[in-house]
Design a protein around this motif. Structure first.
Motif, mmCIF file in Angstrom:
data_model
loop_
_atom_site.group_PDB
_atom_site.id
_atom_site.type_symbol
_atom_site.label_atom_id
_atom_site.label_comp_id
_atom_site.label_asym_id
_atom_site.label_seq_id
_atom_site.Cartn_x
_atom_site.Cartn_y
_atom_site.Cartn_z
ATOM 1 N N ILE A 82 0.803 -1.224 0.000
ATOM 2 C CA ILE A 82 0.000 0.000 0.000
ATOM 3 C C ILE A 82 0.833 1.270 0.000
ATOM 4 C CG2 ILE A 82 -1.924 -1.158 1.189
ATOM 5 C CD1 ILE A 82 -0.959 0.224 3.774
ATOM 6 N N GLY A 83 2.167 1.125 0.006
ATOM 7 C CA GLY A 83 2.988 2.327 0.129
ATOM 8 C C GLY A 83 3.640 2.750 -1.172
ATOM 9 N N ASN A 84 4.310 3.885 -1.104
ATOM 10 C CA ASN A 84 5.117 4.320 -2.240
ATOM 11 C C ASN A 84 6.174 3.281 -2.562
ATOM 12 O OD1 ASN A 84 4.459 6.835 -3.267
ATOM 13 N ND2 ASN A 84 5.110 7.814 -1.360
ATOM 14 N N VAL A 85 6.382 3.008 -3.827
ATOM 15 C CA VAL A 85 7.446 2.084 -4.184
ATOM 16 C C VAL A 85 8.506 2.837 -4.966
ATOM 17 C CG1 VAL A 85 7.886 -0.240 -5.034
ATOM 18 C CG2 VAL A 85 5.539 0.580 -4.873
ATOM 19 N N GLN A 86 9.724 2.767 -4.479
ATOM 20 C CA GLN A 86 10.828 3.303 -5.271
ATOM 21 C C GLN A 86 11.072 2.332 -6.424
ATOM 22 O OE1 GLN A 86 13.192 3.369 -1.529
ATOM 23 N NE2 GLN A 86 14.180 5.114 -2.533
ATOM 24 N N SER A 87 11.368 2.860 -7.575
ATOM 25 C CA SER A 87 11.511 1.977 -8.740
ATOM 26 C C SER A 87 12.562 0.893 -8.515
ATOM 27 C CB SER A 87 11.847 2.788 -9.988
ATOM 28 O OG SER A 87 10.724 3.587 -10.317
ATOM 29 N N ARG A 88 13.653 1.260 -7.807
ATOM 30 C CA ARG A 88 14.704 0.259 -7.636
ATOM 31 C C ARG A 88 14.295 -0.881 -6.690
ATOM 32 N NH1 ARG A 88 17.685 1.249 -2.992
ATOM 33 N NH2 ARG A 88 17.024 3.142 -1.936
ATOM 34 N N LYS A 89 13.186 -0.693 -5.970
ATOM 35 C CA LYS A 89 12.718 -1.752 -5.057
ATOM 36 C C LYS A 89 11.667 -2.660 -5.700
ATOM 37 C CE LYS A 89 14.623 -0.255 -1.088
ATOM 38 N NZ LYS A 89 15.269 -1.014 -0.031
ATOM 39 N N VAL A 90 11.226 -2.285 -6.894
ATOM 40 C CA VAL A 90 10.143 -3.046 -7.528
ATOM 41 C C VAL A 90 10.495 -4.519 -7.650
ATOM 42 C CG1 VAL A 90 8.913 -3.388 -9.720
ATOM 43 C CG2 VAL A 90 9.126 -1.097 -8.744
ATOM 44 N N LYS A 91 11.734 -4.778 -8.051
ATOM 45 C CA LYS A 91 12.122 -6.170 -8.272
ATOM 46 C C LYS A 91 12.029 -7.016 -7.001
ATOM 47 C CE LYS A 91 17.154 -5.398 -7.789
ATOM 48 N NZ LYS A 91 16.988 -4.071 -7.176
ATOM 49 N N ASP A 92 12.186 -6.369 -5.841
ATOM 50 C CA ASP A 92 12.146 -7.125 -4.584
ATOM 51 C C ASP A 92 10.734 -7.567 -4.204
ATOM 52 O OD1 ASP A 92 14.822 -6.535 -4.416
ATOM 53 O OD2 ASP A 92 14.520 -4.790 -3.113
ATOM 54 N N ILE A 93 9.753 -6.763 -4.578
ATOM 55 C CA ILE A 93 8.411 -7.054 -4.058
ATOM 56 C C ILE A 93 7.378 -7.472 -5.102
ATOM 57 C CG2 ILE A 93 8.645 -5.488 -2.073
ATOM 58 C CD1 ILE A 93 6.596 -3.682 -3.858
ATOM 59 N N ILE A 94 7.615 -7.119 -6.359
ATOM 60 C CA ILE A 94 6.480 -7.175 -7.284
ATOM 61 C C ILE A 94 5.939 -8.590 -7.482
ATOM 62 C CG2 ILE A 94 7.682 -7.347 -9.531
ATOM 63 C CD1 ILE A 94 4.721 -5.014 -8.573
ATOM 64 N N ASN A 95 6.791 -9.587 -7.366
ATOM 65 C CA ASN A 95 6.293 -10.956 -7.509
ATOM 66 C C ASN A 95 5.895 -11.579 -6.169
ATOM 67 O OD1 ASN A 95 6.582 -11.149 -10.430
ATOM 68 N ND2 ASN A 95 8.767 -10.939 -9.995
ATOM 69 N N GLN A 96 5.846 -10.740 -5.158
ATOM 70 C CA GLN A 96 5.486 -11.199 -3.810
ATOM 71 C C GLN A 96 4.125 -10.668 -3.359
ATOM 72 O OE1 GLN A 96 7.361 -13.230 -1.956
ATOM 73 N NE2 GLN A 96 8.908 -13.340 -3.559
ATOM 74 N N VAL A 97 3.501 -9.827 -4.165
ATOM 75 C CA VAL A 97 2.246 -9.210 -3.727
ATOM 76 C C VAL A 97 1.072 -9.658 -4.599
ATOM 77 C CG1 VAL A 97 3.436 -7.169 -2.838
ATOM 78 C CG2 VAL A 97 2.502 -7.114 -5.154
ATOM 79 N N ASP A 98 -0.102 -9.640 -3.988
ATOM 80 C CA ASP A 98 -1.316 -9.942 -4.759
ATOM 81 C C ASP A 98 -1.922 -8.670 -5.332
ATOM 82 O OD1 ASP A 98 -1.539 -12.862 -4.157
ATOM 83 O OD2 ASP A 98 -1.511 -12.081 -2.111
ATOM 84 N N PHE A 99 -1.795 -7.567 -4.585
ATOM 85 C CA PHE A 99 -2.306 -6.280 -5.057
ATOM 86 C C PHE A 99 -1.295 -5.176 -4.744
ATOM 87 C CE2 PHE A 99 -6.211 -8.668 -4.305
ATOM 88 C CZ PHE A 99 -7.008 -8.337 -5.396
ATOM 89 N N LEU A 100 -1.099 -4.294 -5.703
ATOM 90 C CA LEU A 100 -0.304 -3.088 -5.470
ATOM 91 C C LEU A 100 -1.279 -1.906 -5.486
ATOM 92 C CD1 LEU A 100 2.675 -1.849 -5.417
ATOM 93 C CD2 LEU A 100 2.236 -1.318 -7.810
ATOM 94 N N HIS A 101 -1.305 -1.142 -4.375
ATOM 95 C CA HIS A 101 -2.308 -0.071 -4.265
ATOM 96 C C HIS A 101 -1.770 1.289 -4.691
ATOM 97 C CE1 HIS A 101 -5.500 -2.104 -1.641
ATOM 98 N NE2 HIS A 101 -4.603 -3.034 -1.860
ATOM 99 N N SER A 102 -0.533 1.343 -5.149
ATOM 100 C CA SER A 102 0.130 2.637 -5.261
ATOM 101 C C SER A 102 0.787 2.895 -6.613
ATOM 102 C CB SER A 102 1.185 2.726 -4.150
ATOM 103 O OG SER A 102 1.963 1.534 -4.138
ATOM 104 N N LEU A 103 0.132 2.446 -7.669
ATOM 105 C CA LEU A 103 0.677 2.759 -8.995
ATOM 106 C C LEU A 103 0.367 4.219 -9.309
ATOM 107 C CD1 LEU A 103 1.974 2.019 -11.671
ATOM 108 C CD2 LEU A 103 -0.198 1.054 -12.420
#
Ligand SMILES: *Cc1c(COP(=O)(O)O)cnc(C)c1O
Length: 234
Positions: A82-103
């Protein structure tokens, strides 16, 4: 830390309140998902809320999400970022979440496209209140942004998300939520294949009742539900 009993009572109270709001506003309880925001509490406390029946968990930092997922191995959970995602952190989380609320920007969409191994259900974050401190697209930017996302086959726009302004003025908060719903209705009516845009992520501890009255499908409740680590017993 509060006791398990106190936690259970708290969850039950919110559950009853949500049922009441749903009845009053002619909505189905099943159409409202409680996302328990556990960013301020330990994995231990998070396990307790899961035992008490919560299935949807929200975290706003990569470390929080990954740490909780590592220590909580239960199946059948749905994870929301649900939080801001820094672009460089995307790779760490994007395949670990069911929903991203902060695009909220094209550069983030590009990074998701690059890193996701399967399509990600995303809410587009909108800064409806116009407060400078808030992230999110301006409402008038949303349509073009979502249309452009058609090129990104790793992104599925499931809905819109906003944060209410910091104010006691309930009518102002209601106006903000209502505007987001109207924008959601407009986008949903386009029936874009990549962007069904039927969901509404809005409402937190202080304003989830108003949010549900105005159509929220996902309320993100932290302190009122799970408390904080530092609070005393009740
Ligand atoms: C922390 C947070 C919440 C929950 O806030 P509470 O006031 O504790 O309910 C909801 N949404 C977002 C984006 C958050 O960062």
């Amino acid at each position: 830390m509060i006791s398990l009993d106190a936690l259970q009572q708290r969850i039950q109270k919110i559950e009853e309140e949500i049922q009441t709001v749903c009845n009053r506003s002619g909505r189905n309880r099943q159409d409202v998902t409680i996302v328990a925001v556990t960013k301020q509490v330990s994995a231990k406390r998070t396990k307790e809320v899961i035992e008490l029946g919560i299935t949807d968990l929200g975290e706003n930092r990569p470390e929080g999400l990954l740490g909780k997922k590592e220590s909580i191995l239960s199946e059948g959970l749905t994870w929301h970022f649900i939080g801001n995602v820094q672009s460089r952190k995307v790779k760490d989380i994007i395949n670990q979440v069911d929903f991203l609320h902060s695009l909220d920007r094209m550069s983030l969409a590009k990074e998701i496209q690059k890193r996701a191994t399967s399509p990600v259900d995303c809410f587009v974050q909108v800064n409806v209140s116009g407060e400078e401190s808030k992230s999110g697209l301006q409402p008038e930017e949303v349509e073009e942004f979502i249309i452009r996302l058609a090129e990104y086959d790793k992104i599925r726009v499931v809905g819109l998300m906003t944060m209410a302004p910091f104010t006691q003025d309930e009518e102002w908060i209601r106006t903000i939520f209502r505007s987001l719903r109207e924008l959601r209705d407009r986008m949903a009516s386009k029936k874009l294949e990549h962007a069904p845009c039927t969901l509404l992520s809005m409402g937190m501890s202080n304003d989830y009742v108003i949010a549900i009255e105005e159509g929220a499908t996902h309320v993100r409740i932290g302190t009122a539900l799970v408390g904080t680590e530092s609070e005393g017993d009740e």
